[in-house]
Design an enzyme around this catalytic site. Structure first.
Site, PDB file in Angstrom:
ATOM      1  N   HIS A 109      33.615  23.756-108.822  1.00 51.22           N
ATOM      2  CA  HIS A 109      34.743  24.267-108.037  1.00 51.22           C
ATOM      3  C   HIS A 109      35.876  23.260-108.066  1.00 51.22           C
ATOM      4  O   HIS A 109      35.647  22.054-108.141  1.00 51.22           O
ATOM      5  CB  HIS A 109      34.323  24.574-106.594  1.00 51.22           C
ATOM      6  CG  HIS A 109      33.679  23.424-105.893  1.00 51.22           C
ATOM      7  ND1 HIS A 109      32.349  23.090-106.075  1.00 51.22           N
ATOM      8  CD2 HIS A 109      34.172  22.519-105.036  1.00 51.22           C
ATOM      9  CE1 HIS A 109      32.060  22.038-105.343  1.00 51.22           C
ATOM     10  NE2 HIS A 109      33.155  21.657-104.710  1.00 51.22           N
ATOM     11  N   HIS A 111      39.277  22.074-105.937  1.00 54.14           N
ATOM     12  CA  HIS A 111      39.981  22.132-104.651  1.00 54.14           C
ATOM     13  C   HIS A 111      41.481  22.216-104.908  1.00 54.14           C
ATOM     14  O   HIS A 111      42.019  21.420-105.697  1.00 54.14           O
ATOM     15  CB  HIS A 111      39.736  20.850-103.842  1.00 54.14           C
ATOM     16  CG  HIS A 111      38.304  20.609-103.470  1.00 54.14           C
ATOM     17  ND1 HIS A 111      37.823  20.798-102.197  1.00 54.14           N
ATOM     18  CD2 HIS A 111      37.246  20.164-104.206  1.00 54.14           C
ATOM     19  CE1 HIS A 111      36.537  20.483-102.154  1.00 54.14           C
ATOM     20  NE2 HIS A 111      36.154  20.091-103.369  1.00 54.14           N
TER      21      HIS A 111
HETATM   22  P1  5GP Z   1      32.538  19.094-102.965  1.00 55.92           P
HETATM   23  O1  5GP Z   1      31.245  19.610-103.562  1.00 55.92           O
HETATM   24  O2  5GP Z   1      33.723  19.376-103.849  1.00 55.92           O
HETATM   25  O3  5GP Z   1      32.483  17.643-102.591  1.00 55.92           O
HETATM   26  O4  5GP Z   1      32.782  19.815-101.588  1.00 55.92           O
HETATM   27  C1  5GP Z   1      32.317  21.076-101.253  1.00 55.92           C
HETATM   28  C2  5GP Z   1      33.360  21.790-100.385  1.00 55.92           C
HETATM   29  O5  5GP Z   1      32.811  23.020 -99.983  1.00 55.92           O
HETATM   30  C3  5GP Z   1      33.781  21.040 -99.123  1.00 55.92           C
HETATM   31  O6  5GP Z   1      35.203  20.936 -99.102  1.00 55.92           O
HETATM   32  C4  5GP Z   1      33.271  21.920 -97.982  1.00 55.92           C
HETATM   33  O7  5GP Z   1      34.151  21.940 -96.878  1.00 55.92           O
HETATM   34  C5  5GP Z   1      33.173  23.284 -98.647  1.00 55.92           C
HETATM   35  N1  5GP Z   1      32.123  24.144 -98.114  1.00 55.92           N
HETATM   36  C6  5GP Z   1      30.856  23.773 -97.804  1.00 55.92           C
HETATM   37  N2  5GP Z   1      30.148  24.844 -97.384  1.00 55.92           N
HETATM   38  C7  5GP Z   1      30.986  25.908 -97.459  1.00 55.92           C
HETATM   39  C8  5GP Z   1      30.816  27.307 -97.153  1.00 55.92           C
HETATM   40  O8  5GP Z   1      29.760  27.775 -96.740  1.00 55.92           O
HETATM   41  N3  5GP Z   1      31.898  28.112 -97.348  1.00 55.92           N
HETATM   42  C9  5GP Z   1      33.091  27.621 -97.814  1.00 55.92           C
HETATM   43  N4  5GP Z   1      34.089  28.503 -97.965  1.00 55.92           N
HETATM   44  N5  5GP Z   1      33.281  26.322 -98.092  1.00 55.92           N
HETATM   45  C10 5GP Z   1      32.242  25.471 -97.922  1.00 55.92           C
END
Ligand code: 5GP
Length: 148
Positions: A109, A111
């Site tokens: 993903h 951001h």
């Molecule tokens: P990363 O893997 O890029 O470090 O972060 C994962 C991102 O997913 C974080 O910004 C967190 O806030 C978001 N996130 C975690 N769980 C969920 C969820 O259930 N739904 C959504 N829409 N975002 C999520």
């Protein structure tokens, strides 16, 4: 080859895979046959959006190049729409790979975070946004992307 480390396999039970399969609710802002974009539930700034390929890619290290290129196109759409909707002065784009790279959810993903001059990002995953705010932002983003 010396030093090669095998990467963990894609886990089909990660939370974003469940969202992609429609097993968990989310605030969608864009969808096509190859990508989905939805609001981060713990936004670091209003409008914080995540863009995913629909293919089962763990991160940048295993994604098919064409799927990555498509994600980049959607990232641009989301950034353009978010700039309009949130009156942003700039946009921060972040993408993390593996635990050591800061990745927490193991489906690729990107951001996309609208930014205002002089306003710091909230810490990652610090506060869940109000559902009403997320619903309103998602509707506005959807309309703005459709109008691009
Ligand atoms: P990363 O893997 O890029 O470090 O972060 C994962 C991102 O997913 C974080 O910004 C967190 O806030 C978001 N996130 C975690 N769980 C969920 C969820 O259930 N739904 C959504 N829409 N975002 C999520």
């Amino acid at each position: 080859m010396k030093g090669d480390k095998p990467m963990a396999a894609y886990d089909p039970n990660n939370i974003f895979a469940k969202i992609l399969r429609g097993e968990l609710p989310t605030y969608k802002v864009y969808e096509d046959d190859k990508a989905l974009a939805f609001l981060d539930i713990m936004p670091r700034a209003p409008g914080h959006t995540l863009v995913l390929p629909k293919s089962a890619a763990r991160n940048l290290l295993d994604v098919a190049p064409d799927d990555l290129a498509h994600v980049a196109k959607v990232v641009q759409k989301v950034a353009q729409a978010a700039t309009k909707i949130f009156g942003a002065d700039g946009v921060t784009v972040q993408q993390f790979n593996e635990k050591a790279g800061g990745q927490v959810v193991f489906h690729l993903h990107v951001h996309v975070i609208p930014r205002k001059d002089g306003v710091a990002l909230k810490p990652p995953a610090s506060e869940k946004a109000a559902p009403e705010a997320l619903a309103e932002h998602a509707e506005k983003m959807k309309a703005a992307i459709a109008a691009l």
